[in-house]
Motif scaffolding. Structure first.
Motif, short mmCIF file in Angstrom:
data_model
loop_
_atom_site.label_atom_id
_atom_site.label_comp_id
_atom_site.label_asym_id
_atom_site.label_seq_id
_atom_site.Cartn_x
_atom_site.Cartn_y
_atom_site.Cartn_z
N THR A 635 69.09 66.94 56.99
CA THR A 635 69.11 68.13 58.06
C THR A 635 68.90 69.38 57.19
O THR A 635 69.56 70.48 57.60
CB THR A 635 70.32 68.25 58.80
N VAL A 636 68.02 69.51 56.27
CA VAL A 636 67.71 70.68 55.35
C VAL A 636 66.08 70.96 55.75
O VAL A 636 65.52 70.49 54.82
CB VAL A 636 67.97 70.51 54.00
N PRO A 637 65.77 71.38 56.86
CA PRO A 637 64.35 71.34 57.18
C PRO A 637 63.64 72.54 56.22
O PRO A 637 64.24 73.71 55.93
CB PRO A 637 64.21 71.87 58.62
N THR A 638 62.34 72.47 55.90
CA THR A 638 61.65 73.38 55.24
C THR A 638 61.39 74.52 55.99
O THR A 638 61.39 74.43 57.25
CB THR A 638 60.46 72.68 54.63
N PRO A 639 61.00 75.59 55.46
CA PRO A 639 60.49 76.71 56.26
C PRO A 639 59.16 76.24 57.13
O PRO A 639 59.24 76.84 58.24
CB PRO A 639 60.23 77.82 55.31
N GLU A 640 58.61 75.58 56.59
CA GLU A 640 57.25 75.23 57.34
C GLU A 640 57.43 74.28 58.51
O GLU A 640 56.72 74.24 59.40
CB GLU A 640 56.26 74.35 56.17
N ALA A 641 58.70 73.21 58.40
CA ALA A 641 58.93 72.62 59.58
C ALA A 641 59.68 73.45 60.66
O ALA A 641 59.24 73.22 61.94
CB ALA A 641 59.85 71.71 59.18
N LEU A 642 60.42 74.64 60.00
CA LEU A 642 60.95 75.38 61.09
C LEU A 642 59.86 76.48 61.78
O LEU A 642 59.86 76.66 63.06
CB LEU A 642 61.84 76.27 60.54
N ARG A 643 58.82 76.70 61.03
CA ARG A 643 57.72 77.37 61.59
C ARG A 643 56.75 76.50 62.60
O ARG A 643 56.66 77.10 63.85
CB ARG A 643 56.89 77.89 60.55
N ALA A 644 56.69 75.43 62.44
CA ALA A 644 55.99 74.30 63.07
C ALA A 644 56.76 74.46 64.50
O ALA A 644 56.38 74.09 65.54
CB ALA A 644 55.91 73.10 62.59
N ALA A 645 58.20 74.41 64.66
CA ALA A 645 58.65 74.14 65.75
C ALA A 645 59.05 75.52 66.61
O ALA A 645 58.53 75.58 67.63
CB ALA A 645 60.59 74.06 65.41
N ARG A 646 58.94 76.74 65.89
CA ARG A 646 58.93 77.87 66.54
C ARG A 646 57.45 78.18 67.14
O ARG A 646 57.41 78.46 68.41
CB ARG A 646 59.05 79.00 65.57
N GLU A 647 56.31 78.00 66.42
CA GLU A 647 54.97 77.88 67.01
C GLU A 647 54.83 77.24 68.24
O GLU A 647 53.88 77.24 68.91
CB GLU A 647 54.00 77.85 65.86
N HIS A 648 55.53 75.98 68.17
CA HIS A 648 55.17 74.89 69.40
C HIS A 648 56.09 75.35 70.57
O HIS A 648 56.15 74.72 71.41
CB HIS A 648 55.54 73.69 68.93
N GLY A 649 56.98 76.37 70.35
CA GLY A 649 57.95 76.82 71.30
C GLY A 649 58.96 75.89 71.47
O GLY A 649 59.56 75.79 72.75
N GLU A 679 61.14 84.06 57.39
CA GLU A 679 60.99 84.55 58.70
C GLU A 679 61.55 83.50 59.80
O GLU A 679 61.67 83.78 61.05
CB GLU A 679 59.52 85.02 58.85
N GLU A 680 62.09 82.54 59.32
CA GLU A 680 62.46 81.20 60.26
C GLU A 680 63.94 81.24 60.27
O GLU A 680 64.87 81.98 59.43
CB GLU A 680 62.02 79.99 59.90
N TYR A 681 64.58 80.43 61.20
CA TYR A 681 66.00 80.36 61.44
C TYR A 681 66.44 79.05 61.89
O TYR A 681 65.60 78.42 62.73
CB TYR A 681 66.38 81.42 62.48
N GLN A 682 67.37 78.40 61.20
CA GLN A 682 67.86 77.07 61.21
C GLN A 682 69.22 77.29 62.01
O GLN A 682 69.95 77.96 61.45
CB GLN A 682 68.15 76.32 60.18
N VAL A 683 69.26 76.59 63.17
CA VAL A 683 70.78 76.68 64.01
C VAL A 683 71.44 75.55 63.60
O VAL A 683 70.82 74.48 63.70
CB VAL A 683 70.41 76.90 65.31
#
Length: 913
Positions: A635-649, A679-683
């Motif tokens: 459960t330590v996602p990379t910034p790229e994974a976080l960005r993929a989530a955000r950009e996909h809504g 620029e990303e955020y993990q909850v």
């Protein structure tokens, strides 16, 4: 969507202006002002979350710096001269071609970037290059023509002038205000000093403001300058300016700090600097594992940097509540970092040093912070002074180690002072610049020779220490645990083991997902977020023979009204960084990296967005969407994974380990709410799943019942967390584990919770990071995004006067915390004891709320039978759709109501006068 703050504040609230030209524009804080002015070169555009607010872009009309993007378009013959104080060129605005360039290359791009206002500076700079009155008049006419052209191009545009008094009769644009610098105190750049404005200059400026107000009915803004460290002097200047009926703004000369007016923002950002960790991932540093919770619980928003990173530019005073430096090794500060930290001390930014000193205590910078070296003790030290909050979770060791052999001459409140012979040592203290706590008096292992989770103990109360060291003001604190006075409650499931075969009675040989559906999800209606792993359930995944059955079970789950959909990724990465860095490998230094899906190379977009699309297209009923990604593995996602989530809504959640229990009763096991990553955020998930309580699924398999201890210990003495029943599919595979899950659901069903989905909780956490809080005299002002609607009120602040408030529905004070209920995105109130009726609590969201002359009118919508209570309801009658609704019980002046419906509109409380 949030309304403009100006609409939400009471009509008598004065207008306020703010000017900020620095980097990292604090949009949320600036949105609390009627006239927020920013330097547009510091951002690409106005962010969406404040797009409803009018921001004014700084535009210099009379001068141009060579750094401006349009400088190359300006012909040399259009320059009237040079302003050597600022290194800028004075422009000839009588040139029509130059004016066209400004319209097309300056104002048009700013309008496209979302600015709907413009602050026009250097309107009188032409006087540096033109000496005759005819020439000056040509410049004035040229400036007015440019402003009128912009207004004609953009009829909704609004303007603020910096001086330019003489232009007002010539412009047809909508001018909101006239600003002028230096009413009481000015900055002299050539001397690099502040100077009191002479009385004749002040009187002339006041006369100009007075005439403009009478002739044109525009607001007047006075911008004065004060040293960043002299915050109280700035407040006094602001009050003096306001006494003239002007809008004050007092700031630093570079205008790259957050100044103040009569309306003053209380900064919530805190710089959290870490260094010296031996962990492979920075996310596991002590500053993250232990430092997030006490900072975020007190309403602060960590800006996290490693000690070798670039530190924030510009003036930090007013932008940051303070700086916390948590070092796990001694002597790792660089000279550049120490110099930067000294500058922050000089600016008056509170600084906290944890673990080890952030400056060399034996060097000149150590002396600036008051450190004095002491020799190593020769005899066993003894305690001289000990703060009541020391020895918080474990007593101080019998044989006292000195740690860093230091004393501090600038201590204002020693928290721990020890002596050995004639030597005095001070390992923990509050100082005039902040405070420090050196190891081993910060966190210490209960069994120092054994390294294991749950053995660490806080040696001091982190809430009290950080509050005092950062000199935090008493303020309303955004709270993500509560809504309308009720503790939040939800559940979420990671899809691990969806195909596993159950050992449960009557279900042997069936998929444990079927057991979960029949025995839990169909029997308990707590909102639950269910995820699946595409690689486990898809027809082309790892279990093609079971795929049809697994997909059918998933479809039945997702058809339930109280279930929302999430993805648990495509291949379930176990170690996100290693899997992403070695996409074609199945094994890495920590072990297996992901599920063994043939011919697959790990790709974060495929993991997140691709799996979410699969679920949506193949498993969801019409009208439902995949809302979230629940992070897998470590459960330590990379910034790229976080960005993929955000950009996909997609919203995201999981991570961290809140597992406090009675056998491990330590706040070190209560983690933060989330983690910024660039620029990303993990909850973070509010607490952990059954894997932790069953010793990594080795038994006892009924161990998940102990999560109830975690729920209870994060409720009292403080409500640190909501209730989140977090588990994997495989918990339904065994009799004991299934029974434990049923027990936990039953416990939650019996609690007075506020049911909501995990996605709604995540939106609250994201809103926590955007909410801004200000004070104007005795009135509080709050603006958020409307998702987070609870403010926790410290005991030192009085409750609101509900008759003199906007945006508040009520409050609750009979729980671990005093909670204010916001109606939506904004609120404003004064303290008082007005005896109007108010919402005391509810288990559903307010969809409408109005204070009427004789009572209240409101509507509620939730996920369970409605329960709500009204305070100060004596002599009042509740009706809904014209029918009287009788209270089910009364507690003093609080009346409790109940309905089997999940939604009630147009509830009306009618009170006798």
């Amino acid at each position: 969507m949030a309304l403009l703050l100006a609409w939400c504040l009471p009509a008598h609230a004065d207008k306020a202006a703010a000017f900020y030209y620095g980097p990292n524009i604090p949009w949320s804080e600036l949105s609390l002002y009627d006239y927020p002015v920013v330097e547009p070169d510091q951002a690409d555009r106005v962010p969406e979350f404040v797009a409803d607010q009018r921001f004014y872009a700084y535009v210099s009309l009379g001068e141009v710096l060579p750094q401006r993007s349009y400088f190359s378009l300006i012909k040399p013959q259009w320059r009237l001269g040079k302003n050597r104080n600022w290194g800028s060129w004075v422009l000839d605005q009588s040139q029509a071609e130059l004016r066209d360039i400004f319209v097309e290359k300056v104002f048009a791009p700013l309008w496209e970037a979302g600015y709907r206002g413009f602050f026009l500076d250097t309107l009188d700079s032409y006087q540096l290059g033109v000496t005759d009155e005819e020439g000056r008049q040509q410049q004035r006419e040229g400036l007015a023509a440019l402003i009128n052209a912009v207004s004609q191009r953009y009829p909704d545009a609004r303007f603020i002038f910096n001086r330019g008094f003489e232009l007002m009769p010539m412009v047809r644009a909508q001018v909101d205000a006239i600003a002028a610098e230096s009413l009481y105190q000015r900055w002299l750049p050539e001397k690099e000093s502040y100077q009191v404005v002479p009385d004749p200059d002040r009187e002339w400026l006041l006369q100009q403001f007075s005439e403009l107000r009478q002739r044109f009915e525009v607001d007047g803004i006075a911008i004065d300058y004060a040293p960043p460290a002299e915050r109280e002097q700035a407040r006094q200047l602001a009050r003096k300016i306001a006494d003239h009926g002007l809008i004050p703004w007092v700031t630093n000369p570079a205008i790259d700090g957050f100044g103040l007016g009569v309306r003053e923002v209380l900064p919530r950002d805190v710089l959290l600097i870490h260094g010296g960790s031996e962990e492979r991932l920075w996310e596991h540093a002590d500053a993250i594992r232990y430092g997030l919770m006490p900072l975020q619980f007190q309403g602060l928003i960590p800006d996290i940097r490693e000690i070798d990173d670039t530190m924030p530019a510009g003036e930090l005073r007013g932008r940051y509540a303070g700086i916390v430096v948590w070092l796990e090794k001694d002597g790792i500060s660089s000279p550049d970092f120490e110099s930067w930290l000294v500058r922050q001390r000089e600016s008056g930014v509170p600084i906290v040093m944890l673990g080890y000193p952030a400056v060399d205590p034996l060097g000149p910078n150590g002396q600036i912070f008051g450190f004095q070296a002491r020799t190593t003790p020769q005899v066993l030290p003894s305690i001289v002074r000990q703060h009541e909050s020391m020895g918080f979770e474990a007593p101080l060791p019998r044989f006292l180690p000195v740690g860093e052999p230091l004393y501090n001459a600038q201590a204002t409140t020693p928290w721990l002072e020890i002596a050995s012979g004639s030597q005095r040592y001070m390992p923990v203290a509050i100082t005039e610049w902040g405070g420090y706590a050196m190891q081993p008096y910060l966190i210490r292992a209960a069994l120092p020779t054994i390294k294991a989770e749950g053995l660490d103990r806080w040696m001091l109360n982190p809430l009290t220490f950080l509050h005092d060291a950062l000199r935090l003001p008493a303020m309303p604190i955004p709270d993500v645990t509560t809504e309308n006075g009720r503790r939040l409650g939800f559940a979420h499931m990671d899809g691990d083991g969806f195909p596993s075969l159950a050992e449960v009675r009557d279900y042997q040989g069936q998929a444990d997902a079927r057991v979960l559906l029949e025995e839990v999800l169909k029997k308990f209606t707590l909102p639950t977020t269910i995820s699946v792993i595409e690689g486990e359930v898809a027809s082309d995944g790892l279990y093609p023979n079971q795929a049809a059955e697994l997909q059918q079970i998933a479809r039945e789950m997702f058809r339930l009204d109280h279930v929302e959909a999430a993805t648990h990724t495509y291949s379930h990465p176990f170690f996100w960084y290693d899997a992403q860095n070695n996409p074609g490998d199945l094994f890495g230094p920590e072990g297996q990296l992901r599920l063994p899906i043939p011919d697959y190379k790990m790709d974060p977009v495929r993991e997140v967005a691709g799996s979410a699309d699969y679920i949506e297209k193949n498993l969801l009923p019409p009208g439902k969407k995949t809302r979230m990604v629940l992070w897998s593995g470590d459960t330590v996602p990379t910034p790229e994974a976080l960005r993929a989530a955000r950009e996909h809504g997609l919203l995201n959640m999981n991570g961290s380990d809140t597992t406090i229990t009675r056998s491990a009763p330590t706040w070190t096991l209560i983690k933060g709410i989330g983690l910024p990553k660039g620029e990303e955020y993990q909850v973070y998930a509010p607490n952990q799943n059954e894997n932790i309580y069953t010793r990594q699924w080795t038994g006892p398999f009924y161990g998940f019942e102990r999560v109830i201890e975690t729920f209870e210990m994060t409720e009292s003495p403080y409500r640190f967390k909501p209730v989140d029943i977090y588990y994997h599919t495989y918990i339904a595979s065994k009799n004991a584990s299934l029974e434990s899950l049923v027990t936990v659901y039953q416990w939650a069903q019996d609690q007075p919770l506020f049911p909501l989905f995990a996605s709604e909780y995540v939106r609250k956490v994201l809103d926590f990071n955007q909410m801004a809080i200000a004070r104007e005299a005795d009135r509080w002002l709050v603006r958020g995004g409307g998702e987070l609607r609870t403010l926790r009120l410290p005991e030192s602040l009085d409750l609101p006067d509900m008759g003199n408030s906007e945006g508040l529905a009520g409050y609750r004070v009979d729980k671990p915390g005093r909670y204010l209920h916001m109606q939506g995105a904004t609120a404003s109130w004064k303290a008082g004891n007005h005896k109007r009726p108010y919402l005391q609590q509810a288990n559903a969201r307010l969809t409408d709320f109005t204070q009427t002359r004789s009572g209240l009118a409101f509507s509620l919508k939730g996920y369970a039978g409605l329960e709500f209570a009204i305070g100060n309801a004596e002599g009042c009658t509740m009706r809904q759709a014209g029918k009287r609704l009788a209270p089910v019980r009364r507690e003093g002046s609080v009346y409790h109501y109940r309905s089997a419906k999940h939604e009630l509109t147009e509830l009306r409380l009618q009170c006798s006068q």
